[in-house]
Design a protein around this motif. Structure first.
Motif, PDB file in Angstrom:
ATOM      1  N   ALA A 230     102.202   8.767  65.010  1.00 43.05           N
ATOM      2  CA  ALA A 230     101.682   7.750  64.098  1.00 43.05           C
ATOM      3  C   ALA A 230     100.740   8.341  63.052  1.00 43.05           C
ATOM      4  CB  ALA A 230     100.956   6.670  64.901  1.00 43.05           C
ATOM      5  N   LEU A 231      99.978   9.358  63.438  1.00 43.64           N
ATOM      6  CA  LEU A 231      99.021   9.951  62.507  1.00 43.64           C
ATOM      7  C   LEU A 231      99.679  10.942  61.543  1.00 43.64           C
ATOM      8  CD1 LEU A 231      96.107  10.599  65.019  1.00 43.64           C
ATOM      9  CD2 LEU A 231      96.108   8.931  63.165  1.00 43.64           C
ATOM     10  N   THR A 232     100.725  11.609  62.006  1.00 43.50           N
ATOM     11  CA  THR A 232     101.366  12.645  61.197  1.00 43.50           C
ATOM     12  C   THR A 232     102.406  12.086  60.240  1.00 43.50           C
ATOM     13  OG1 THR A 232     101.022  14.230  62.994  1.00 43.50           O
ATOM     14  CG2 THR A 232     102.627  14.832  61.314  1.00 43.50           C
ATOM     15  N   TRP A 233     103.109  11.038  60.648  1.00 40.33           N
ATOM     16  CA  TRP A 233     104.191  10.497  59.832  1.00 40.33           C
ATOM     17  C   TRP A 233     103.759  10.143  58.404  1.00 40.33           C
ATOM     18  CZ3 TRP A 233     109.284  10.471  59.922  1.00 40.33           C
ATOM     19  CH2 TRP A 233     109.970   9.593  59.068  1.00 40.33           C
ATOM     20  N   PRO A 234     102.652   9.414  58.209  1.00 34.77           N
ATOM     21  CA  PRO A 234     102.250   9.086  56.827  1.00 34.77           C
ATOM     22  C   PRO A 234     101.927  10.329  55.995  1.00 34.77           C
ATOM     23  CG  PRO A 234     101.071   7.718  58.405  1.00 34.77           C
ATOM     24  CD  PRO A 234     101.749   8.797  59.184  1.00 34.77           C
ATOM     25  N   VAL A 235     101.329  11.344  56.628  1.00 35.77           N
ATOM     26  CA  VAL A 235     100.990  12.563  55.897  1.00 35.77           C
ATOM     27  C   VAL A 235     102.259  13.279  55.440  1.00 35.77           C
ATOM     28  CG1 VAL A 235      99.837  14.806  56.041  1.00 35.77           C
ATOM     29  CG2 VAL A 235      98.833  12.818  57.178  1.00 35.77           C
ATOM     30  N   ALA A 236     103.263  13.331  56.319  1.00 38.15           N
ATOM     31  CA  ALA A 236     104.500  14.045  56.000  1.00 38.15           C
ATOM     32  C   ALA A 236     105.346  13.306  54.972  1.00 38.15           C
ATOM     33  CB  ALA A 236     105.303  14.266  57.277  1.00 38.15           C
ATOM     34  N   THR A 237     105.330  11.980  55.030  1.00 41.31           N
ATOM     35  CA  THR A 237     106.255  11.211  54.184  1.00 41.31           C
ATOM     36  C   THR A 237     105.614  10.647  52.916  1.00 41.31           C
ATOM     37  OG1 THR A 237     105.798   9.198  55.472  1.00 41.31           O
ATOM     38  CG2 THR A 237     107.674  10.570  56.161  1.00 41.31           C
ATOM     39  N   GLU A 238     104.322  10.333  52.976  1.00 33.35           N
ATOM     40  CA  GLU A 238     103.667   9.675  51.840  1.00 33.35           C
ATOM     41  C   GLU A 238     102.729  10.592  51.052  1.00 33.35           C
ATOM     42  OE1 GLU A 238     101.682   6.280  53.436  1.00 33.35           O
ATOM     43  OE2 GLU A 238     103.462   5.585  54.525  1.00 33.35           O
ATOM     44  N   LEU A 239     102.318  11.717  51.654  1.00 31.19           N
ATOM     45  CA  LEU A 239     101.364  12.643  51.024  1.00 31.19           C
ATOM     46  C   LEU A 239     100.155  11.893  50.460  1.00 31.19           C
ATOM     47  CD1 LEU A 239     103.916  14.881  49.057  1.00 31.19           C
ATOM     48  CD2 LEU A 239     103.084  15.161  51.396  1.00 31.19           C
ATOM     49  N   PRO A 240      99.423  11.178  51.307  1.00 26.34           N
ATOM     50  CA  PRO A 240      98.316  10.348  50.804  1.00 26.34           C
ATOM     51  C   PRO A 240      97.126  11.180  50.336  1.00 26.34           C
ATOM     52  CG  PRO A 240      98.305  10.386  53.195  1.00 26.34           C
ATOM     53  CD  PRO A 240      99.546  11.128  52.770  1.00 26.34           C
ATOM     54  N   VAL A 241      96.408  10.635  49.374  1.00 28.95           N
ATOM     55  CA  VAL A 241      95.206  11.304  48.863  1.00 28.95           C
ATOM     56  C   VAL A 241      94.156  11.422  49.961  1.00 28.95           C
ATOM     57  CG1 VAL A 241      93.277  11.067  47.243  1.00 28.95           C
ATOM     58  CG2 VAL A 241      95.610  10.602  46.482  1.00 28.95           C
ATOM     59  N   THR A 242      94.106  10.461  50.862  1.00 30.04           N
ATOM     60  CA  THR A 242      93.111  10.498  51.934  1.00 30.04           C
ATOM     61  C   THR A 242      93.258  11.739  52.806  1.00 30.04           C
ATOM     62  OG1 THR A 242      94.589   9.108  53.271  1.00 30.04           O
ATOM     63  CG2 THR A 242      92.827   7.994  52.057  1.00 30.04           C
ATOM     64  N   ALA A 243      94.472  12.282  52.900  1.00 29.50           N
ATOM     65  CA  ALA A 243      94.693  13.464  53.734  1.00 29.50           C
ATOM     66  C   ALA A 243      94.103  14.729  53.121  1.00 29.50           C
ATOM     67  CB  ALA A 243      96.188  13.663  53.982  1.00 29.50           C
ATOM     68  N   VAL A 244      93.880  14.702  51.800  1.00 32.08           N
ATOM     69  CA  VAL A 244      93.348  15.892  51.124  1.00 32.08           C
ATOM     70  C   VAL A 244      91.920  15.674  50.636  1.00 32.08           C
ATOM     71  CG1 VAL A 244      95.676  16.522  50.385  1.00 32.08           C
ATOM     72  CG2 VAL A 244      94.205  15.239  48.817  1.00 32.08           C
ATOM     73  N   ALA A 245      91.394  14.480  50.852  1.00 31.04           N
ATOM     74  CA  ALA A 245      90.094  14.122  50.283  1.00 31.04           C
ATOM     75  C   ALA A 245      88.978  15.063  50.727  1.00 31.04           C
ATOM     76  CB  ALA A 245      89.746  12.680  50.650  1.00 31.04           C
ATOM     77  N   SER A 246      88.921  15.397  52.013  1.00 29.75           N
ATOM     78  CA  SER A 246      87.821  16.234  52.497  1.00 29.75           C
ATOM     79  C   SER A 246      87.887  17.632  51.885  1.00 29.75           C
ATOM     80  CB  SER A 246      87.860  16.328  54.028  1.00 29.75           C
ATOM     81  OG  SER A 246      89.071  16.928  54.465  1.00 29.75           O
ATOM     82  N   THR A 247      89.086  18.170  51.731  1.00 31.24           N
ATOM     83  CA  THR A 247      89.235  19.509  51.135  1.00 31.24           C
ATOM     84  C   THR A 247      88.854  19.497  49.661  1.00 31.24           C
ATOM     85  OG1 THR A 247      91.013  20.024  52.697  1.00 31.24           O
ATOM     86  CG2 THR A 247      90.859  21.395  50.733  1.00 31.24           C
ATOM     87  N   VAL A 248      89.281  18.472  48.938  1.00 34.08           N
ATOM     88  CA  VAL A 248      88.950  18.361  47.518  1.00 34.08           C
ATOM     89  C   VAL A 248      87.446  18.171  47.344  1.00 34.08           C
ATOM     90  CG1 VAL A 248      89.254  16.977  45.430  1.00 34.08           C
ATOM     91  CG2 VAL A 248      91.223  17.480  46.888  1.00 34.08           C
ATOM     92  N   THR A 249      86.850  17.350  48.182  1.00 32.61           N
ATOM     93  CA  THR A 249      85.405  17.114  48.113  1.00 32.61           C
ATOM     94  C   THR A 249      84.635  18.405  48.364  1.00 32.61           C
ATOM     95  OG1 THR A 249      85.614  14.813  48.807  1.00 32.61           O
ATOM     96  CG2 THR A 249      83.478  15.859  49.142  1.00 32.61           C
ATOM     97  N   GLU A 250      85.090  19.180  49.346  1.00 31.68           N
ATOM     98  CA  GLU A 250      84.423  20.441  49.662  1.00 31.68           C
ATOM     99  C   GLU A 250      84.523  21.432  48.500  1.00 31.68           C
ATOM    100  OE1 GLU A 250      84.805  24.026  52.991  1.00 31.68           O
ATOM    101  OE2 GLU A 250      85.722  22.070  53.371  1.00 31.68           O
ATOM    102  N   ALA A 251      85.655  21.395  47.790  1.00 29.30           N
ATOM    103  CA  ALA A 251      85.860  22.353  46.691  1.00 29.30           C
ATOM    104  C   ALA A 251      85.184  21.930  45.391  1.00 29.30           C
ATOM    105  CB  ALA A 251      87.360  22.542  46.457  1.00 29.30           C
ATOM    106  N   THR A 252      85.091  20.623  45.163  1.00 28.77           N
ATOM    107  CA  THR A 252      84.602  20.141  43.859  1.00 28.77           C
ATOM    108  C   THR A 252      83.259  19.429  43.929  1.00 28.77           C
ATOM    109  OG1 THR A 252      85.731  17.994  44.061  1.00 28.77           O
ATOM    110  CG2 THR A 252      86.987  19.828  43.102  1.00 28.77           C
ATOM    111  N   GLY A 253      82.908  18.941  45.105  1.00 30.72           N
ATOM    112  CA  GLY A 253      81.672  18.183  45.220  1.00 30.72           C
ATOM    113  C   GLY A 253      81.855  16.708  44.933  1.00 30.72           C
ATOM    114  N   LEU A 254      83.017  16.296  44.462  1.00 37.00           N
ATOM    115  CA  LEU A 254      83.284  14.881  44.199  1.00 37.00           C
ATOM    116  C   LEU A 254      83.744  14.192  45.481  1.00 37.00           C
ATOM    117  CD1 LEU A 254      85.196  15.071  40.794  1.00 37.00           C
ATOM    118  CD2 LEU A 254      82.823  14.376  41.178  1.00 37.00           C
ATOM    119  N   SER A 255      83.272  12.986  45.687  1.00 37.93           N
ATOM    120  CA  SER A 255      83.660  12.235  46.880  1.00 37.93           C
ATOM    121  C   SER A 255      84.101  10.837  46.473  1.00 37.93           C
ATOM    122  CB  SER A 255      82.497  12.154  47.874  1.00 37.93           C
ATOM    123  OG  SER A 255      81.382  11.511  47.290  1.00 37.93           O
TER     124      SER A 255
END
Length: 199
Positions: free
Chosen positions: A90-115
């Protein structure tokens, strides 16, 4: 077939759990930002699905414990394996099929400082998936299958053996040395209790 059933169930659960743990350390998504930077951000499995590693470790421990548990716990662990597998699915299916922004948010925030979801979404130009989310989906399906197979065959498995028992039955009780030939294991048991088996 009885011994093979236990082996199949244990291997399925352990392999699935190990795959999930390995997957948590691998890159799941590559993120391209529209800030003009040429480099992409690599999003590991632990960032895309934060509970991936704990669930994988739980499955690993569960599979190893199945090798020594009694009948009742086999059913409990079978249910847990199915539940963990279903959660991973249930947790992996949306990431694999929809590529949601929420799945990358923490990495982007860490790299840019934007949250914030909106700020991150505005910054993300493209998200591409690696094979690892799909590998994890296969592992989740294998885990569910292993748990279901455990539930279906647990009643046919043999006991874990005398070496795992801590009780010392009275002499002459059914299944003890009093009702069968005295063997080498009984001699070692006698020695551990302080008795001389050669007397």
């Amino acid at each position: 077939m009885t011994r093979r059933a236990r082996l199949i169930a244990v291997l399925a659960i352990v392999i699935a759990g190990g795959t999930a743990v390995i997957s948590s350390t691998q890159t799941w998504l590559d993120v391209t930002l529209n800030d003009g930077a040429a480099d992409t951000l690599a999003v590991p499995g632990t960032a895309a699905v934060p509970v991936l590693a704990p669930l994988g470790l739980a499955a690993l421990a569960l599979g190893l414990a199945l090798t020594i548990t009694g009948r009742v716990l086999r059913y409990v662990f079978g249910v847990l394996a199915v539940a963990i597998g279903a959660s991973l699915l249930a947790l992996t299916w949306p990431v694999a099929t929809e590529l949601p922004v929420t799945a990358v948010a923490s990495t982007v925030t860490e790299a840019t400082g934007l949250s914030g979801t909106n700020a991150v979404a505005a910054l993300v130009a493209e998200i591409t998936a690696t094979p690892w989310p799909w590998v994890t989906l296969v592992a989740a399906a294998l885990l569910i299958a292993g748990g279901a197979f455990t539930l279906a065959t647990a009643h046919t498995w043999r006991g874990s053996g005398r070496r795992y028992r801590t009780d010392t039955p009275a002499a002459g009780a059914p299944g003890t040395a009093g009702s069968r030939p005295h063997d080498a294991i009984d001699s070692w048991d006698d020695l551990s209790r302080g008795a001389d088996p050669t007397a």
